[in-house]
Scaffold this motif. Structure first.
Motif, mmCIF file in Angstrom:
data_model
loop_
_atom_site.group_PDB
_atom_site.id
_atom_site.type_symbol
_atom_site.label_atom_id
_atom_site.label_comp_id
_atom_site.label_asym_id
_atom_site.label_seq_id
_atom_site.Cartn_x
_atom_site.Cartn_y
_atom_site.Cartn_z
ATOM 1 N N ALA A 1 32.448 33.853 43.986
ATOM 2 C CA ALA A 1 33.248 34.790 43.191
ATOM 3 C C ALA A 1 32.553 35.058 41.871
ATOM 4 O O ALA A 1 31.759 34.248 41.395
ATOM 5 N N GLN A 2 32.883 36.205 41.304
ATOM 6 C CA GLN A 2 32.509 36.494 39.919
ATOM 7 C C GLN A 2 33.747 36.490 39.037
ATOM 8 O O GLN A 2 33.668 36.268 37.842
ATOM 9 N N ILE A 3 34.900 36.750 39.649
ATOM 10 C CA ILE A 3 36.169 36.741 38.922
ATOM 11 C C ILE A 3 37.160 35.901 39.706
ATOM 12 O O ILE A 3 37.272 36.026 40.932
ATOM 13 N N LEU A 4 37.869 35.020 39.008
ATOM 14 C CA LEU A 4 38.926 34.209 39.614
ATOM 15 C C LEU A 4 40.234 34.556 38.929
ATOM 16 O O LEU A 4 40.279 34.727 37.709
ATOM 17 N N ARG A 5 41.293 34.635 39.711
ATOM 18 C CA ARG A 5 42.633 34.828 39.163
ATOM 19 C C ARG A 5 43.525 33.734 39.720
ATOM 20 O O ARG A 5 43.717 33.658 40.942
ATOM 21 N N CYS A 6 44.031 32.883 38.851
ATOM 22 C CA CYS A 6 44.811 31.722 39.284
ATOM 23 C C CYS A 6 46.213 31.767 38.705
ATOM 24 O O CYS A 6 46.400 32.061 37.515
ATOM 25 N N LYS A 7 47.206 31.467 39.551
ATOM 26 C CA LYS A 7 48.601 31.362 39.137
ATOM 27 C C LYS A 7 48.953 29.880 39.038
ATOM 28 O O LYS A 7 48.866 29.151 40.027
ATOM 29 N N PHE A 8 49.331 29.437 37.847
ATOM 30 C CA PHE A 8 49.753 28.060 37.618
ATOM 31 C C PHE A 8 51.286 28.060 37.578
ATOM 32 O O PHE A 8 51.891 28.638 36.667
#
Length: 838
Positions: free
Chosen positions: A358-365
């Motif tokens: 990946a170059q971009i990560l989007r994480c929901k905590f």
């Protein structure tokens, strides 16, 4: 006290990788640790090369120099070359505008700086008692360093020979650093410097996150904001920067106590309330310089459950292999270990990411209680698709899962490519059949449709041209690019549907300026009802000249004599006391219609949201009485078209006459600033619709560029616009074919206009685009793009333009708007690649 955060990858050694230079110039990278180093700032303190010469002279520059013997290259700590230091030509009092700049070429984590005066064997006694630091990660956006208490002045030297070291708290992640020496009176100042730190191996450029909240406890307020974040804040979101989530400092068990003295409770944590956030998770996005393969994510979280704070219950992450690629699906769900949740100690939580690229990560905590507090986030990762050639004697860590992920990614990419080819073939066959039917129409039925936001105007196609005799061979992998000749106009479909993707206010604003296309601003855009702009007193505006006019209003160049006396101005100005501030004032005529007044106020709402270093800012309004006015910035050097047309390109032999010159690197620097401003506009889904050199303004000093919007109103540029029945005007020579034929204005059509603007700049604005074609022929040429039979005309390569840069222009003019590059890519290309082309 709430500040914004940007969630990107944090911690310089959060997946520590070391690189060894192989004799064949091949890099070997291998993983050595997955744990976050809690004493990063204590370990990352290596001298980066001012004193020992690792940093070459070419990477050390300055605003000026007193003489050849005090040039920037002599500003090296503990060296005595030249006259023993860098000394600026101008006085540093009172402006403080002279600087010494070091370009480290790559992002570095900087923990310490050192300064020294000029001894010069006892002949010189100049030193700086204090200084400021500014830094940049991309060479465009410059940030002033401030300590943890908001102070930006750093204590310097008391004599010429002692080295004074300053710990940077907070530390800096930057590629370029500037030292600005200061003085409290007129005096000679000289400087030698060194930077201490290490490579920023994570590759994290920025992170985006919601602004932290304030927790109210008995007897105290706990500010859980990111106080060192160096990006921007918009509508409760921090973006474009780095801060406390990656500074290497871990918060303790009691979040109300801090490791730094004299800071507020909660300083070591960034925290959010589920009630204040209004949702069950905190969404954080991490942006990296280049694609990487991610193995683990480590999050240091607080768990003081007695006060409603718990470790997150789970994490869901999406991966984006590249900026232009879609998010992976489904999301990776990471459950959190449940043991010891009753233990109130803070803790690092390691989460496996499975070797995904990946170059971009989007994480929901996800919240597990009322509050979620995070101190640090780091990643164990390595470069994606890196060629690894082992150096003798070095162990190499193999990761079969990452290799499998890469192989699967390649196979998926090949399958998608084959599907795209099939779709293209079917699409072309469809249009061949359609055009074959159209070919049977009589000549009286052949029409070219010119579309505008409110009208479809039909222009009879009665021209007949001969096709070019000799065409150059097409560039490999691209459609053919014929030489600039009048096109043949074979039949096109008799009816092109009108289409406008955005909620277009009006292409021509009420005062004659261009207005932005904004999707559903009035009804559904977040933050559309922003805080009202300051009401400025009309008597502070001193008329200088009339810039232009429209159907319902005018644009005037004015001065504000003492801007410092107007505390209601929306942001501070770097204007010397006693010097006036140039502004542009858009005035609505008192007899304007009700619709025109509504459009004017809607334009105010649009412009009030545009806050970027490369976009002209709306400073204030005069709306308490008629006539309605809006006051925007103006730049002292005027518009870019006039600025460049009065200059000649500086060649390698140097100037040979008295005409002002401009260099190729200066042109690329200005172009990258325009791309940066357009990148900001596109991030808000705003469409400019009239990007050109006439709509870019130039500031003094370092040729600061800001994108404006009132070129359409100026009589000087009347020839750049095509008039329709005496009403609307269209900048057809800068417009994409789909704008001309279908009224389709999007970010992709702005990219097309940027390519034309770049062509103007590389031509030093010596001619109009498509200067050999009439307006009608330009419209006919749009029809050739629609038909896609290889007869469309492209602007030719300017003499100074390298082939690689011309290929960027051609990609901006791709017939398929979906294939045109993004402004993020264009800005990156101009910043990293084009500057080295000659």
């Amino acid at each position: 006290m709430e500040i914004l955060n940007f969630p990107w990858t944090c911690a310089p050694h959060g997946g520590e990788f070391f690189s060894y230079l192989y004799p064949a110039s091949v890099f070997l990278s291998f993983s050595v640790s997955i744990s976050l180093n809690p004493s990063l700032t204590a370990q990352c303190r290596y001298a980066l090369g001012m004193e020992d010469g690792t940093i070459p002279d070419s990477d050390i520059t300055a605003s000026s120099a007193w003489s050849d013997s005090t040039e920037a290259k002599h500003g090296r700590l503990s060296t005595g070359e030249g006259d023993g230091a860098w000394c600026p030509l101008g006085s540093v009092f009172p402006s403080g505008s002279e600087y010494l700049q070091i370009d480290l070429r790559r992002l570095h984590f900087l923990a310490l700086v050192g300064t020294q005066g000029r001894h010069a064997d006892g002949h010189g006694q100049e030193f700086a008692r204090s200084y400021r630091l500014r830094y940049s990660r991309d060479g465009e956006k410059w940030i002033t360093w401030k300590d943890r208490w908001g102070q930006d002045v750093v204590s310097g030297n008391e004599n010429t020979y002692d080295v004074v070291l300053k710990d940077l708290g907070p530390p800096i992640v930057a590629r370029m650093v500037r030292f600005y020496p200061l003085a409290d009176r007129v005096m000679s100042v000289c400087l030698r410097v060194e930077l201490y730190g290490c490579l920023w191996n994570d590759g994290l450029k920025a992170y985006t996150a919601p602004v932290g909240h304030v927790m109210q406890l008995p007897g105290m307020s706990v500010y859980l904001n990111d106080s060192t974040y160096d990006g921007s804040t918009e509508q409760g979101i921090q973006f474009g920067g780095l801060g406390q989530l990656c500074d290497g400092v871990l918060g303790g068990d009691d979040f109300t106590k801090t490791k730094e003295l004299r800071v507020w409770p909660g300083y070591d944590y960034l925290g959010w309330s589920r009630e204040s956030l209004g949702q069950g998770s905190v969404d954080i996005e991490f942006h990296f310089e280049k694609p990487r393969v991610f193995h683990h994510m480590q999050v240091h979280s607080n768990n003081r459950h007695t006060q409603g704070v718990r470790v997150f219950s789970k994490v869901e992450c999406l991966f984006k292999p590249g900026i232009l690629q879609p998010w992976s699906s489904p999301a990776l769900t990471l459950p959190v270990p449940l043991e010891d949740l009753k233990d109130p100690s803070s803790r690092p939580i390691s989460l496996p990411l499975g070797g995904r690229p990946a170059q971009i990560l989007r994480c929901k905590f996800y919240f597990a209680d009322r509050w979620l507090l995070i101190s640090e986030i780091s990643f164990l990762s390595g470069p994606a698709f890196a060629a690894v050639t082992p150096r003798a004697g070095l162990p190499v860590a193999k990761d079969d899962s990452s290799n499998t992920a890469i192989l699967i990614g390649c196979l998926v990419g090949i399958i998608l490519l084959l599907l795209a080819v099939i779709v293209v073939i079917l699409w072309r066959q469809y249009w061949k059949k359609l055009l074959g039917k159209v070919g049977s129409l009589s000549s009286d039925e052949l029409r070219v449709h010119l579309s505008v936001p409110s009208d479809n105007v039909v222009i009879n196609n009665t021209h007949s041209y001969s096709s070019p005799q000799d065409e150059p061979p097409p560039y490999p992998g691209s459609p053919p690019y014929p030489s600039l000749s009048p096109p043949v106009s074979p039949p096109m479909p008799p009816s092109v549907p009108h289409y406008a993707e955005a909620d277009i206010v009006s292409l021509q604003g009420v005062s004659g300026n261009n207005t932005y296309a904004v999707p559903a601003l009035a009804s559904s855009s977040p933050g559309a009802d922003a805080a009202p702009l300051p009401e400025l007193p009309r008597q502070c505006l001193i008329f200088k000249e009339k810039l232009g006019e429209g159907q319902f209003g005018e644009v005037h160049l004015c001065e504000i004599e003492s801007p410092q006396d107007l505390p209601t101005l929306e942001f501070p100005f770097n204007v010397r006391k006693g010097r006036p501030l140039l502004v542009a004032v858009k005035i609505l005529r008192p007899d304007a219609s009700k619709n025109a007044r509504n459009d004017f106020l809607k334009e105010v709402k649009i412009l009030s949201r545009l806050k970027d270093p490369n976009i002209i800012r709306l400073l204030g309004v005069c709306v308490s009485s008629d006539p309605l006015c809006m006051v925007t910035e103006y730049m002292e050097c005027g518009d870019l078209n006039q600025y460049l047309s009065q200059r000649v390109l500086l060649d390698k032999t140097g100037p040979s006459h008295n005409t002002p010159t401009i260099s190729y690197p200066a042109l690329i620097s200005m172009a990258s600033q325009i791309a940066s401003g357009m990148k900001f506009l596109s991030s808000l889904n705003f469409v400019h619709r009239d990007l050109a050199t006439r709509n870019c303004l130039v500031g003094g000093g370092e040729r600061h560029i800001k994108i404006a919007d009132f070129g359409m109103s100026r009589n000087l540029y009347a020839g750049d616009y095509y008039r329709i029945q005496g009403r609307a005007v269209l900048p057809i020579r800068w417009m994409a074919w789909e704008c001309i034929l279908m009224g389709k204005f999007t970010t992709a059509s702005d990219v097309w206009a940027f390519g034309v603007t770049l062509w103007e700049m590389l031509s030093v604005c010596q001619e109009q685009p498509y200067s050999t074609l009439t307006d009608e022929q330009v419209i006919d040429n749009a029809g050739e793009f629609f038909r896609d039979q290889g007869r469309q005309v492209y602007l030719s390569r300017p003499a100074v333009c390298p082939q690689g840069l011309y290929e960027l222009m051609l990609s901006c003019w791709n017939r398929d708007c979906k294939v045109r590059p993004s402004f993020a890519y264009i800005h990156s290309f101009l910043t990293e690649d084009a500057m080295n082309m000659v």
